[in-house]
Design a protein around this motif. Structure first.
Motif, mmCIF file in Angstrom:
data_model
loop_
_atom_site.group_PDB
_atom_site.id
_atom_site.type_symbol
_atom_site.label_atom_id
_atom_site.label_comp_id
_atom_site.label_asym_id
_atom_site.label_seq_id
_atom_site.Cartn_x
_atom_site.Cartn_y
_atom_site.Cartn_z
ATOM 1 N N ALA A 71 27.800 46.245 51.985
ATOM 2 C CA ALA A 71 26.635 46.566 50.363
ATOM 3 C C ALA A 71 27.534 45.605 50.050
ATOM 4 C CB ALA A 71 26.918 48.244 50.586
ATOM 5 N N CYS A 72 28.788 45.539 50.094
ATOM 6 C CA CYS A 72 29.345 44.736 48.663
ATOM 7 C C CYS A 72 29.355 43.293 49.247
ATOM 8 C CB CYS A 72 30.980 44.723 48.617
ATOM 9 S SG CYS A 72 31.620 46.154 48.245
ATOM 10 N N LYS A 73 29.003 43.016 50.116
ATOM 11 C CA LYS A 73 28.542 41.413 50.518
ATOM 12 C C LYS A 73 27.133 40.631 49.235
ATOM 13 C CE LYS A 73 25.657 39.084 53.439
ATOM 14 N NZ LYS A 73 24.730 39.113 54.204
ATOM 15 N N ALA A 74 25.772 41.796 50.097
ATOM 16 C CA ALA A 74 24.900 41.670 49.595
ATOM 17 C C ALA A 74 24.958 41.516 47.599
ATOM 18 C CB ALA A 74 23.865 42.497 49.396
ATOM 19 N N SER A 75 25.937 42.856 47.158
ATOM 20 C CA SER A 75 26.038 42.583 45.496
ATOM 21 C C SER A 75 26.438 41.570 45.239
ATOM 22 C CB SER A 75 27.170 43.807 45.519
ATOM 23 O OG SER A 75 27.577 43.758 44.394
ATOM 24 N N PHE A 76 27.608 40.927 45.802
ATOM 25 C CA PHE A 76 28.453 39.628 46.239
ATOM 26 C C PHE A 76 27.736 38.302 45.385
ATOM 27 C CE2 PHE A 76 30.599 35.751 47.616
ATOM 28 C CZ PHE A 76 31.538 35.304 45.985
ATOM 29 N N LEU A 77 26.951 38.374 46.978
ATOM 30 C CA LEU A 77 26.095 37.352 46.775
ATOM 31 C C LEU A 77 24.740 37.504 45.702
ATOM 32 C CD1 LEU A 77 25.303 36.676 50.462
ATOM 33 C CD2 LEU A 77 26.534 35.392 49.227
ATOM 34 N N THR A 78 24.223 38.656 44.948
ATOM 35 C CA THR A 78 23.369 38.834 44.213
ATOM 36 C C THR A 78 23.500 37.774 43.269
ATOM 37 O OG1 THR A 78 22.581 40.694 45.055
ATOM 38 C CG2 THR A 78 22.112 40.366 43.036
ATOM 39 N N ASP A 79 25.163 38.396 42.710
ATOM 40 C CA ASP A 79 25.859 38.046 40.877
ATOM 41 C C ASP A 79 27.199 37.446 41.977
ATOM 42 O OD1 ASP A 79 26.267 37.694 38.523
ATOM 43 O OD2 ASP A 79 26.689 40.041 38.189
ATOM 44 N N PRO A 80 27.588 36.909 41.747
ATOM 45 C CA PRO A 80 28.896 36.107 42.857
ATOM 46 C C PRO A 80 29.936 36.031 40.890
ATOM 47 C CG PRO A 80 27.859 34.456 43.371
ATOM 48 C CD PRO A 80 26.560 35.171 42.855
ATOM 49 N N LEU A 81 29.099 35.687 40.274
ATOM 50 C CA LEU A 81 30.223 35.561 39.263
ATOM 51 C C LEU A 81 30.362 37.255 38.298
ATOM 52 C CD1 LEU A 81 29.327 31.710 37.732
ATOM 53 C CD2 LEU A 81 31.496 32.194 39.699
ATOM 54 N N GLY A 82 29.822 37.812 38.530
ATOM 55 C CA GLY A 82 30.201 39.165 37.763
ATOM 56 C C GLY A 82 29.724 39.094 36.440
ATOM 57 N N ARG A 83 28.109 38.217 36.419
ATOM 58 C CA ARG A 83 27.997 38.047 35.190
ATOM 59 C C ARG A 83 27.336 39.405 35.124
ATOM 60 N NH1 ARG A 83 25.514 32.204 36.017
ATOM 61 N NH2 ARG A 83 26.897 30.611 35.532
ATOM 62 N N ALA A 84 26.393 40.311 35.703
ATOM 63 C CA ALA A 84 25.766 41.536 34.756
ATOM 64 C C ALA A 84 26.568 41.906 34.452
ATOM 65 C CB ALA A 84 25.200 42.048 36.481
ATOM 66 N N ARG A 85 27.927 42.583 34.046
ATOM 67 C CA ARG A 85 28.628 43.239 33.389
ATOM 68 C C ARG A 85 28.682 42.639 32.441
ATOM 69 N NH1 ARG A 85 32.288 41.983 38.239
ATOM 70 N NH2 ARG A 85 32.757 40.692 37.237
ATOM 71 N N THR A 86 28.404 41.316 32.079
ATOM 72 C CA THR A 86 28.594 40.832 30.864
ATOM 73 C C THR A 86 27.465 40.657 29.936
ATOM 74 O OG1 THR A 86 28.069 38.113 31.634
ATOM 75 C CG2 THR A 86 30.608 39.007 31.374
ATOM 76 N N GLU A 88 24.922 38.509 30.663
ATOM 77 C CA GLU A 88 24.083 37.411 31.345
ATOM 78 C C GLU A 88 23.599 37.717 32.162
ATOM 79 O OE1 GLU A 88 26.624 33.267 30.400
ATOM 80 O OE2 GLU A 88 28.897 35.717 30.343
ATOM 81 N N PRO A 89 21.889 37.124 32.568
ATOM 82 C CA PRO A 89 21.434 37.002 33.778
ATOM 83 C C PRO A 89 22.206 36.809 34.338
ATOM 84 C CG PRO A 89 20.414 35.285 32.438
ATOM 85 C CD PRO A 89 21.933 35.854 31.267
ATOM 86 N N PRO A 90 21.651 36.706 35.723
ATOM 87 C CA PRO A 90 23.657 36.177 37.031
ATOM 88 C C PRO A 90 22.459 34.541 37.132
ATOM 89 C CG PRO A 90 21.706 38.521 37.856
ATOM 90 C CD PRO A 90 21.505 37.704 36.623
ATOM 91 N N GLY A 91 22.100 33.827 36.412
ATOM 92 C CA GLY A 91 21.168 33.027 36.774
ATOM 93 C C GLY A 91 21.144 32.345 38.181
ATOM 94 N N PRO A 92 21.143 30.349 38.376
ATOM 95 C CA PRO A 92 20.766 30.714 39.591
ATOM 96 C C PRO A 92 21.763 30.593 40.765
ATOM 97 C CG PRO A 92 21.145 28.700 38.123
ATOM 98 C CD PRO A 92 21.149 29.929 37.216
ATOM 99 N N GLY A 93 21.345 29.817 42.869
ATOM 100 C CA GLY A 93 22.457 29.808 42.755
ATOM 101 C C GLY A 93 23.172 28.443 42.884
#
Length: 97
Positions: A71-86, A88-93
């Motif tokens: 589950a955490c791997k999937a979450s990490f790959l969806t938003d590896p830079l943690g932009r959702a916390r700020t 910001e949209p996750p953006g491209p790969g």
């Protein structure tokens, strides 16, 4: 027993888990600052004499590894830079150049 580095879930031996390895390297885009004179270079070299080699190395390269549950791997790959916390949209790969 291993634990997920993100959520703390126990990861039983033989269970599905992921090692996320992050390599951080200093980026060089091929552009060098305007060439200074020899005095600038000598001053730079003197400044390096006082720098801890380990610290200088960490400025150029670092690697870290994290053990994650599925589950955490999937979450990490969806938003590896943690932009959702700020907000910001996750953006491209990711990118490499």
């Amino acid at each position: 027993m291993a634990q997920c580095d993100r959520c703390g879930a126990e990861l039983a031996p033989g269970s599905l888990k992921y090692l996320i390895t992050i390599h951080v390297t200093a980026d060089f885009d091929g552009v060098l600052p305007d060439q200074g004179d020899m005095d600038d270079l000598e001053a730079f070299m003197r400044a390096l004499d006082g720098v801890d080699p380990g610290s200088a190395g960490r400025d150029v390269y670092q690697a870290q590894g994290f053990l994650l549950c599925p589950a955490c791997k999937a979450s990490f790959l969806t938003d590896p830079l943690g932009r959702a916390r700020t907000g910001e949209p996750p953006g491209p790969g990711g990118r490499m150049h």
